[in-house]
Design an enzyme around this catalytic site. Structure first.
Site, PDB file in Angstrom:
ATOM      1  N   GLU A   1      35.869  38.790  32.477  1.00  0.00           N
ATOM      2  CA  GLU A   1      36.431  40.135  32.270  1.00  0.00           C
ATOM      3  C   GLU A   1      36.781  40.396  30.803  1.00  0.00           C
ATOM      4  O   GLU A   1      37.944  40.643  30.460  1.00  0.00           O
ATOM      5  CB  GLU A   1      37.664  40.341  33.148  1.00  0.00           C
ATOM      6  CG  GLU A   1      37.347  40.255  34.628  1.00  0.00           C
ATOM      7  CD  GLU A   1      38.556  40.573  35.522  1.00  0.00           C
ATOM      8  OE1 GLU A   1      39.670  40.642  35.001  1.00  0.00           O
ATOM      9  OE2 GLU A   1      38.353  40.762  36.738  1.00  0.00           O
TER      10      GLU A   1
ATOM     11  N   GLU B   1      33.585  39.786  42.002  1.00  0.00           N
ATOM     12  CA  GLU B   1      34.941  39.546  42.512  1.00  0.00           C
ATOM     13  C   GLU B   1      35.393  40.759  43.295  1.00  0.00           C
ATOM     14  O   GLU B   1      35.216  41.900  42.852  1.00  0.00           O
ATOM     15  CB  GLU B   1      35.964  39.367  41.367  1.00  0.00           C
ATOM     16  CG  GLU B   1      35.871  38.086  40.613  1.00  0.00           C
ATOM     17  CD  GLU B   1      37.008  37.962  39.580  1.00  0.00           C
ATOM     18  OE1 GLU B   1      38.054  38.620  39.746  1.00  0.00           O
ATOM     19  OE2 GLU B   1      36.818  37.222  38.610  1.00  0.00           O
TER      20      GLU B   1
END
Lengths: 671, 671, 671
Positions: free
Chosen positions: A152, A307
């Site tokens: 991320e 995710e």
């Protein structure tokens, strides 16, 4: 002879696996449970730097070797991560100048994650080193299916390293100081720069910051982080040219990256997605939006949801458990819209740490739970789907999951307009680009029309309708792409606040909406933000809120006027017929029903097909090969006029498929 | 031979003009448009430092020369600004110690405006230098009508330079450490100072700060900034003794200057005014209040509204467009109350920068707009008014706009009480001095009575009524001035929280309201803040909210008691007859109707004239020479019993003037 | 010959006395007024450091000598404070490294109070020195009755001194880095420590902090401050072994100390208590809770309320005056529950400083006020009570105020669970341990049952019922103590969120509620936080809000299920019969009526006596010697079936005592 690498072949199922949190005896149970529920891919090592390199230059790979071997023996492939999203404590002590600084000059310290400055040479050097070591050690490991760089990307820093790098980026962008001074309007408030060295990142200052400086800094942060990704990617590719490399894109207002630029650099687009809508069907539409966004980043190609939280949705900090079956339905929605699988964070719930209450595939209470049963059931279903689709489309080039989603409507998404609308000095303090785009997407979702998300300026020539909500930054190329659709006989719908400024953030002279003026046949004289909580009635029924504008029509005709308020009698919605097509302008934030009605009419006028039975919580997504994913998010049975075989159940529908509450089907066309 | 200098003669019309943001070909259009709409004064150079001195000691005046010549050729006078409100980027790099520090020690950086420490020697030196250079170059320019020093003085800093300067100021104020320790009550919480060097500005500390330290620091900041103004003023005056010098006062809760002290140092009081009231007629009353305040600062002499937003009012960050005609009505309200013109920020809307959406006289959409039409129409009207008034009162010393506003009521305004009521440890967290004073002013405005705003302790002997809302800090001189009115047979109305503390911020011993006790004939034993949203009924009807007090009467009689609540039966409003006059005390925050009724009664009893037809949104302001400004802010026609000639239209009223919705008249008495 | 020392004999009445704020002529008036209202103990010198030691090493004791002599001459005993809670300005200049740093690295400066770092050697040295000097000078002063160390210990710092001390504390706690890494789950997010030196206090970091690090840091802060207390205590004890030493515990969410550990180190538990409840009877219940808490800290022994505000309750920053008689009723409530007196902050209202509006025994308006009359009246009443109780129980070992409060119900209170529930990453952002415990205490208070507050793991063998609200951190010893009650035939009521984690903050494996699973006969699979403002109905009537859980019963039976919502039909309240006793589990936050009903039933089933007539605002507290304190907080007369003599009035009740609205009685059993 090496096994084929990468993700091809099967739908992926699994999640982040952090064995370093558990004793080794748990690992064997993990693999057994994974097999039990069809897990075939796990992401390993995302936050393992301090375990892989406990002291600078000292590596401990034994545990990871054993983990990968165990997984391989269990038939589970590995997405192996470089751990650079969280340097170990020793790193922050050895290289204090590599710690991030806030805009106020506060040096952040270790104790969470992501504590680094991406512009610091020491950090860059350490990242290259650890990526190289991993690449060398695991290049030939048979479990390796995917490289997962970092996690991320999205950290900020305002330190001196960043200042120097920002200046280099600005020199590249502008060439000369004069050009920068012009673009940033530094003549305002005496900000004229006489020397490149005087330019800083946006740091704490006395009053409103320069919006162009803010905008360029966000662009710089995105590009700087992307450079970091590319450095690691190239190291990994040098070792394993046949293994795809990706990184997981985060979505949300805090994310300082422009995924349109990043998507070109990854082998497969991957997103992390945590919907945050608590209201009815909000998470379902948000899931569809995220999936459409990811597919857009991927240019229509397959992508992967890397995710998601298995068992909860976090709404304003509150973890709301998913309802029974919601895990499966949301996961299938990603797949329907192009994801090649469904992955979760994380496999087994942690006993400690800041995310110990983040739901996991194996919850704290263990596998003898409803939660794990849902994980296992959906894993089984996904595996069956994977096999049957492979069978059904065997040998067809455009068959199976390679077949792309079919959409006749494009929705323009521009992170830079989002950033610009978060700047200072705007006409209203609560302009919300994300909410505006979502409201338009939601209308199409409710109507039952699948949209492709596209970048401003992208080629739109194969779309019948283009939707342009609040494209604040737009230059001639973005407007030209929209105009193309209209000139081909299609429809464009442009919303308020579009085209106000160019991509340099400066207002287009001559009145809003700048480059869209001619296409729309109007000029906006004045922005008229509506007070909080106030709505104005429209002549056609329905209402507007948040925003309105004083328009002067220059060819457009009135579709709806304001029926009350300061602009009573003035146009709120207009249409402009151009060369067989129509350009619509919507000057206010319509209520949902009014927006649904407007777009429903546009879709009909543009001959955009709506799947019969779709909409209102029944999600239908069609692939180009004719396969239809049908997901009933409602608590009512749905009747769908579909023909073909439901590959999930094997049953055949001849024009009438009954889909129970909460159930799904994947209907392959009768061949 | 030089032309007469200064502003005398005509009403000013114009605004901030920032030609440095535009190419030169726009300048000629600017001057043509200015002439078209009657602009006769523009403020130039406020934020031009980085263009005038792009590198330290290197000046570029050519562009400014050309601008001034162009304006002069167009018949437009110039208010020439010193640019010291925003030092250039190079300055902040050359003199980092001249950057401001927050109370937490964060050093603010360039990137907005106002990034300097007013106590830093390098900044002071640079200001003197740039003011000198401007004074020398433009002393003889024929366009020069006014010097405009700096912009909205009001920056804070807490650095070491400030600490040293604060200590010098404190030494001047207190003479001895013992006196300071006494005034600051340093015996509380072990804050006794044994050395001047231990005294700091209020910096980040563990818990509540010393309220007297905070209060004195605000006074110091005001005086320190004033010293900066005086330094520049004296430099300018030395070059051009005949050109008036001013600076534009900002109004609002963030402003750390005491305008009563500043007003003595300027040649003409100038204010920037941005009303922020969104409710019905709120901006109108707020405008009247600001104008009365400015006239008060000016001691009744003419003053100038230097900045207002032409087309919007910002309410909680939202720019709400003015309604049609509101620009003219609000501007005329300033003029009615003593402003010698109406100026705006800014002439032409910027394409970039933090205020690019701030409305301007020429909007982004250009001059072919309703907005510009309003600017032009009002400019024409103001010009006509200026000429006709000059004609009507030709040769009369007290005639025309030199004639002062006639008011029989004084309203005490004290920025230091405002500051003290923003301190820590008060009985309630939301005491709002500004709102309290505004509520009293609004009552008079609704009733149709014009008030003069006065400083505490000012000579009030020519007023029939004095209104004293929440004068928290009051010593004997402030109370004595109020008593004078009563002893002359007038009325004083004193509100709760007045006289609690002396000007040193320490509570008067013996019970509130300290020096007002004898005049009011009562003692306050206890403050009784009312819970949020709770109001208590009064025996006379109406209600109180926010605050109440437990009183002991010592000569006063009860006007109203609380009808319910914790103080049921206790006095809420009292009157005390003293020597032919009356002193009223109001111990709670009355609702508007109750306050209007109370003050209406007081005005009648005191023989304060109310203009027939005034009030309720019809604004009437009378000058001493008999001229009446009448502005109808309502959507209903108003009938006014006025005699004389409306100099705006030339029509004559013989005791009956019909004023249409939104219309205005300026009625000169029949001679 | 020396007089007896300490507090024995009489109920204490008085408050903080800060004579250094006043000229000496006021002191004599002070003593006279103190005598007038029965003051017999005052706390002197709490914030006098800068007056006692105006320059480093130079002491000025003359004024304090005179104050103590004056008080002694007036028969008033002194609680003499060490002034270390607020070092003088000179200290902060001499030892800048002893100033506290925030988590962001902001160095706090003098200007309030409490500006020191408790881990700084210079501060520690200065504290020991000033305590020694005071101990030596006043050891033999006859007025000295109590040493009062410091004030409301509770400051935070994150500087380098703190880091070093925190590391030492961690080494003591964990022994090895491996143990720390395990307990802190540093394998999550790459936080593994390879060197003790890398461990920091929780400083500003990029994202969520490690919850175990936060928890241990709070424990460290408590222990570090306690070490500071013990250092001073030991110095004082060495000089005056016969004078008790205490410090005043602050209560509230900001307080970083674990009073259970501190209570062992003081000679008498003392609390400062400022209720903050504005709703009906909220302050009364909050007072009872604070008193029960203090008695719990004291292990049932007498304790002292050291500070309360005489005349106001601060609700959200607003000072709400107490109602007539409320000062007396609340003070008597503390005494009923074990306080040996009633003390206030402060004696005389300050004229300046940050707490000048804090109400005082002598208000700004002086002694001729209702406020002072209440102080004097209650002082007289307390003095009478003190004497009559002494007489009534003369010679009885367990008589008078030494007799302990009788309670059959224990309520577990755990500050560490409170801290843990303030951490990051919890399932809901608004978990409120304080509110949860208060709701349970309030039910008992409304029912009329007095509870003892106990620490987790304390011996509970003499209780019939134990109440365990939200004991988030619990290990086997805490659970075992609860189980003992049940195995003896008693009842335990355990609320949601209990036993989730061990005392190291790590989740117990195998499902919540960890060590309580067997006792309760159930397992919690999943937390189901309820959305804000949403409540769910229960099958038995009533409702739950805030929280719910998915349970699996393993022996427990269902008492109530959810009647609607996501968990409709699932158990909400369960009971588990074990060895003659019953263990209840409550999985949601019940509304007040439902909780009162549940606990009322449990008390009946457990044969817990309820005083007839108690509850609903009539407070009855029974001592073991049979004395009953009865306080009528309502506005209705109460009829109480009590027998004995009301020692306040001397009247005798024979089974029927009528207690007027707002009145109180102390009924001693007929002998």
């Amino acid at each position: 002879m090496r096994a084929p690498r990468g993700l091809a072949g099967r739908l992926c199922y699994g999640g982040d696996y952090n064995p370093e949190q558990w004793p080794e005896d748990v690992w064997r149970e993990d693999v057994a449970l994974m097999r039990q529920c069809g897990v075939n891919l796990v992401t390993v090592g995302v936050f393992a730097w301090s375990r892989l390199e406990p002291r600078e230059g000292e590596y401990e790979f034994g545990w990871l070797d054993r983990v990968l071997d165990l997984l391989h023996d269990g038939g589970i492939r590995v997405s192996l991560a470089t751990p650079t999203a969280s340097p170990p404590p020793w790193f922050t002590f050895a290289y204090p100048d590599a710690l991030p600084e806030t805009a106020s000059g506060v040096r952040l310290r270790h104790g969470s994650r992501d504590t680094y400055c991406a512009s610091a040479p020491a950090y860059q050097e350490a990242c290259r080193r650890v990526a190289s070591v991993l690449a060398q050690r695991y290049a030939d490991h048979p479990a390796l299916a995917l490289w997962h760089v970092h996690n991320e990307y999205g950290t900020w820093c305002h330190c001196g390293h960043v200042a120097a790098s920002f200046r280099r980026w600005l020199r590249d962008r502008y060439g000369s100081l004069d050009a920068l001074n012009e673009a940033w309007t530094t003549s305002f408030w005496s900000q004229h720069y006489a020397d490149w060295e005087h330019i800083l990142p946006p740091r704490a200052t006395q009053y409103l910051a320069n919006p162009s400086q803010l905008l360029d800094f966000r662009r710089f942060v995105s590009d700087e982080l992307l450079t970091r990704f590319v450095e690691q990617r190239d190291i990994l590719k040098a070792s394993t040219p046949d293994v795809p490399v990706t990184t997981n894109f985060a979505l949300g207002p805090w994310v300082p990256v422009n995924q349109w630029r990043w998507a070109r650099e990854v082998d497969i687009v991957a997103i992390d997605h945590y919907p945050s809508s608590g209201d009815s069907l909000g998470a379902e539409e948000e899931t569809a939006f995220a999936a459409d966004l990811a597919r857009g980043f991927a240019g229509g190609a397959p992508w992967l949801v890397m995710e998601q939280a298995p068992h909860h949705i976090t709404v304003r900090g509150r973890m709301r458990p998913k309802s029974p079956g919601q895990l499966a339905r949301l996961s299938l929605s990603y797949v329907a819209r192009g994801s090649v699988g469904a992955m979760f964070f994380q496999w087994r719930a942690s006993r400690g740490g800041a995310e110990m209450f983040h739901s996991a595939m194996v919850p704290h209470a263990g596998p003898a739970t409803r939660a794990f049963a849902e994980v296992a059931a959906f894993g089984t279903e996904l595996s069956r789907l994977s096999e049957r689709v492979a069978t059904a489309f065997a040998g067809q080039a455009s068959g199976g999951f390679a077949s792309r989603v079919a959409a006749g409507v494009a929705l323009v998404w521009d992170p830079e307009s989002w950033w610009a609308l978060q700047g200072p000095g705007l006409p209203a303090p609560d302009l919300d680009y994300w909410a505006a785009v979502r409201s338009v997407h939601a209308s199409a979702w409710r109507i039952g029309v699948t949209v492709d998300v596209v970048a401003p300026g992208a080629d739109l020539s194969h779309y019948r309708v283009v939707l342009v909500p609040c494209l604040f930054l737009a230059d001639q190329s973005a407007a030209g792409a929209v105009e193309t659709v209209v000139r081909q006989g299609g429809h464009a719908v442009v919303w308020y606040l579009s085209g106000v400024a160019g991509t340099d953030g400066r207002v287009h002279p001559g009145g809003y909406p700048g480059p869209f003026r001619d296409l729309l046949g109007l000029q906006v004289e004045q922005h008229v933000p509506l007070p909080e909580g106030v709505s104005v009635a429209l002549s056609t029924g329905g209402s507007g809120s948040l925003w309105s504008e004083l328009l002067h029509l220059r060819g457009a005709t009135v579709v709806a006027t304001y029926a009350d308020g300061d602009l009573a009698g003035e146009p709120a919605i207009t249409r402009h017929a151009v060369a067989g097509g129509v350009a619509w302008y919507v000057a206010t934030h319509l209520d949902d029903a009014a927006r649904d009605a407007l777009l429903g009419g546009v879709f009909r006028a543009a001959n955009v097909p709506v799947e019969p039975g779709a909409g209102g919580g029944v999600e239908l997504v069609r692939r180009r090969n004719g396969t239809v994913f049908a997901i009933n998010h409602t608590s009512r049975e749905a009747q769908l006029p579909l023909c073909g075989m439901d590959v999930l159940t094997g049953s055949v529908a001849n024009g009438e498929l009954w889909l129970g509450p909460g159930r799904a089907a994947v209907v392959a066309p009768a061949s």
